[in-house]
Design a protein around this motif. Structure first.
Motif, mmCIF file in Angstrom:
data_model
loop_
_atom_site.group_PDB
_atom_site.id
_atom_site.type_symbol
_atom_site.label_atom_id
_atom_site.label_comp_id
_atom_site.label_asym_id
_atom_site.label_seq_id
_atom_site.Cartn_x
_atom_site.Cartn_y
_atom_site.Cartn_z
ATOM 1 N N PRO A 178 -2.381 1.497 -10.294
ATOM 2 C CA PRO A 178 -2.499 0.319 -9.581
ATOM 3 C C PRO A 178 -1.348 -0.769 -9.694
ATOM 4 N N ALA A 179 -1.025 -0.726 -10.664
ATOM 5 C CA ALA A 179 0.275 -2.036 -10.914
ATOM 6 C C ALA A 179 1.497 -1.465 -10.159
ATOM 7 N N THR A 180 1.903 -0.089 -10.421
ATOM 8 C CA THR A 180 2.877 0.320 -9.762
ATOM 9 C C THR A 180 2.773 0.401 -8.373
ATOM 10 N N ALA A 181 1.453 0.736 -7.935
ATOM 11 C CA ALA A 181 1.210 0.900 -6.676
ATOM 12 C C ALA A 181 1.216 -0.601 -5.764
ATOM 13 N N ALA A 182 1.012 -1.646 -6.427
ATOM 14 C CA ALA A 182 1.115 -3.008 -6.116
ATOM 15 C C ALA A 182 2.630 -3.189 -5.689
ATOM 16 N N ARG A 183 3.243 -3.172 -6.715
ATOM 17 C CA ARG A 183 4.761 -3.263 -6.674
ATOM 18 C C ARG A 183 5.492 -2.622 -5.575
ATOM 19 N N ALA A 184 5.085 -1.153 -5.447
ATOM 20 C CA ALA A 184 5.730 -0.617 -4.246
ATOM 21 C C ALA A 184 5.303 -1.062 -2.908
ATOM 22 N N LEU A 185 3.960 -1.245 -2.868
ATOM 23 C CA LEU A 185 3.694 -1.930 -1.485
ATOM 24 C C LEU A 185 4.441 -3.263 -1.246
ATOM 25 N N GLY A 186 4.447 -4.172 -2.227
ATOM 26 C CA GLY A 186 5.093 -5.160 -1.947
ATOM 27 C C GLY A 186 6.634 -5.072 -1.737
ATOM 28 N N LEU A 187 7.221 -4.197 -2.602
ATOM 29 C CA LEU A 187 8.832 -3.909 -2.059
ATOM 30 C C LEU A 187 8.757 -3.348 -0.632
ATOM 31 N N LEU A 188 7.793 -2.325 -0.263
ATOM 32 C CA LEU A 188 7.797 -1.780 0.953
ATOM 33 C C LEU A 188 7.680 -3.084 2.357
ATOM 34 N N ALA A 189 6.551 -3.818 2.032
ATOM 35 C CA ALA A 189 6.437 -4.867 2.823
ATOM 36 C C ALA A 189 7.831 -5.905 3.058
ATOM 37 N N GLU A 190 8.588 -5.985 1.798
ATOM 38 C CA GLU A 190 9.624 -6.994 1.685
ATOM 39 C C GLU A 190 10.568 -6.240 2.508
ATOM 40 N N GLN A 191 10.933 -5.242 2.182
ATOM 41 C CA GLN A 191 12.152 -4.335 2.600
ATOM 42 C C GLN A 191 11.927 -4.139 4.341
ATOM 43 N N ALA A 192 10.827 -3.973 4.586
ATOM 44 C CA ALA A 192 10.638 -3.823 6.025
ATOM 45 C C ALA A 192 10.723 -5.030 6.659
ATOM 46 N N ARG A 193 10.237 -6.290 6.372
ATOM 47 C CA ARG A 193 10.385 -7.353 6.778
ATOM 48 C C ARG A 193 11.602 -8.074 7.111
ATOM 49 N N ALA A 194 12.606 -7.792 5.919
ATOM 50 C CA ALA A 194 13.933 -7.923 5.916
ATOM 51 C C ALA A 194 14.685 -7.501 6.880
ATOM 52 N N ARG A 195 14.200 -6.056 7.473
ATOM 53 C CA ARG A 195 14.900 -5.470 8.466
ATOM 54 C C ARG A 195 14.517 -5.447 9.685
ATOM 55 N N HIS A 204 -5.588 2.505 0.956
ATOM 56 C CA HIS A 204 -6.638 1.918 0.380
ATOM 57 C C HIS A 204 -6.483 0.628 -0.383
ATOM 58 N N SER A 205 -5.270 0.521 -0.933
ATOM 59 C CA SER A 205 -5.126 -0.289 -1.923
ATOM 60 C C SER A 205 -5.432 -1.771 -1.354
ATOM 61 N N GLU A 206 -5.997 -2.346 -2.155
ATOM 62 C CA GLU A 206 -6.507 -3.923 -1.960
ATOM 63 C C GLU A 206 -5.432 -4.804 -1.670
ATOM 64 N N HIS A 207 -4.243 -4.457 -2.042
ATOM 65 C CA HIS A 207 -2.947 -5.109 -1.972
ATOM 66 C C HIS A 207 -2.518 -5.204 -0.457
ATOM 67 N N ALA A 208 -2.875 -4.246 0.298
ATOM 68 C CA ALA A 208 -2.912 -4.111 1.625
ATOM 69 C C ALA A 208 -3.241 -5.505 2.402
ATOM 70 N N ALA A 209 -4.167 -6.035 1.848
ATOM 71 C CA ALA A 209 -4.596 -7.263 2.613
ATOM 72 C C ALA A 209 -3.707 -8.306 2.720
ATOM 73 N N GLU A 210 -3.052 -8.239 1.483
ATOM 74 C CA GLU A 210 -2.110 -9.327 1.013
ATOM 75 C C GLU A 210 -0.880 -9.217 1.781
ATOM 76 N N VAL A 211 -0.241 -7.952 2.036
ATOM 77 C CA VAL A 211 1.057 -7.794 2.401
ATOM 78 C C VAL A 211 0.850 -7.796 4.018
ATOM 79 N N ALA A 212 0.011 -7.181 4.612
ATOM 80 C CA ALA A 212 -0.210 -6.838 6.040
ATOM 81 C C ALA A 212 -0.540 -8.058 6.768
ATOM 82 N N ASP A 213 -0.074 -8.022 7.973
ATOM 83 C CA ASP A 213 -0.329 -9.142 9.321
ATOM 84 C C ASP A 213 -1.845 -8.901 9.813
ATOM 85 N N ARG A 214 -2.213 -7.643 9.731
ATOM 86 C CA ARG A 214 -3.545 -7.247 10.291
ATOM 87 C C ARG A 214 -4.019 -6.162 9.572
ATOM 88 N N ARG A 215 -5.372 -5.827 9.531
ATOM 89 C CA ARG A 215 -5.727 -4.764 8.950
ATOM 90 C C ARG A 215 -6.850 -4.065 10.155
#
Ligand SMILES: Nc1ncnc2c1ncn2[C@@H]1O[C@H](COP(=O)(O)OP(=O)(O)O)[C@@H](O)[C@H]1O
Ligand SMILES: [Mg+2]
Length: 226
Positions: A178-195, A204-215
């Protein structure tokens, strides 16, 4: 032109898919704007992977239309579909799918080589991309020399290096703690946004709610807000 006038990057209209007589999904409607981050949820077997594969032109669409960057994905032949994937799409999979005998820099360079960038220029950009996901100094490593979290960071780098307008991610953190997953998801969102890449990710990660604009949730009737 205001933001609301921006044409959608991806538009699904009445999309349906069946295997034999059984419809897995019907009436799928979706509009994704450039740079938008959407989490795709749904029960196992709901058709999430099938939907991503249809958007990627890897599965035939049985009814409805899919337009990506104004190209009719549902109507392209194999060559047209492969071209569109090379230029417009990045992929991240649960099982990473790195090539075992190639250095991680070479793995990340693949999408650039496929679009005709020279080997030297591709490796240079791949190394820079690896730095951005925190893997500087590891460019010559083989995938097997990295932890699961590091391998997924290589996969994220490979999905983004050619600056696709859309990244499709299918349970990208499913094999991580879970901790590694949260970091990877945050990084994916940050890098996607940067580009300004749009991101459609099954997670299914609960962190999806935090990084996504919509679910959105997929069921047999289509997509619904979560
Ligand atoms: N090639 C295939 N032939 C027949 N049925 C398939 C095939 N691929 C997927 N399915 C079925 O389609 C449904 C959706 O599968 P999938 O897209 O993998 O779901 P999810 O990713 O949401 O778990 C499942 O019922 C699965 O068994
Ligand atoms: Mg799946």
């Amino acid at each position: 032109m205001t933001a609301t006038d921006t044409p959608p990057l991806l538009r699904l209209t009445g999309v349906g898919k069946r295997y034999g007589q059984r419809w897995v999904m019907r009436g799928v409607e979706l509009q994704l704007r450039p740079g938008e981050l959407v989490a795709l949820l749904g029960e196992s077997g709901a058709g999430k992977s099938t939907l991503l594969n249809m958007i990627a032109g890897l599965e035939p669409v049985d009814e409805g239309q899919i337009e990506l960057a104004s190209h009719p994905v549902h109507a392209l032949d194999a060559d047209g579909s492969a071209q569109l994937r090379c230029h417009a799409l990045g992929f991240v999979f649960q099982a990473f799918h790195l090539i075992a005998h190639m250095s991680i820099a070479h793995n990340v360079a693949i999408p650039l080589l496929l679009t005709g960038v020279s080997q030297a220029a591709a490796l240079k950009r791949a190394r820079k991309m690896l730095e951005q996901v925190g893997l500087d100094g590891r460019q010559a490593s083989l995938p097997s020399e990295l932890s699961g979290g590091e391998q997924q960071r290589v996969a994220l780098a490979r999905a983004l290096v050619h600056e696709p307008s859309l990244v499709l991610a299918d349970e990208p953190t499913g094999n991580l703690d879970p901790a590694t997953a949260a970091r990877a998801l945050g990084l994916l969102a940050e890098q996607a946004r940067a580009r300004r890449a749009a991101l459609l990710m099954v997670t299914h990660s609960e962190h999806a709610a935090e990084v996504a604009d919509r679910r959105l949730v997929l069921d047999s009737d289509g997509l619904h807000p979560a």
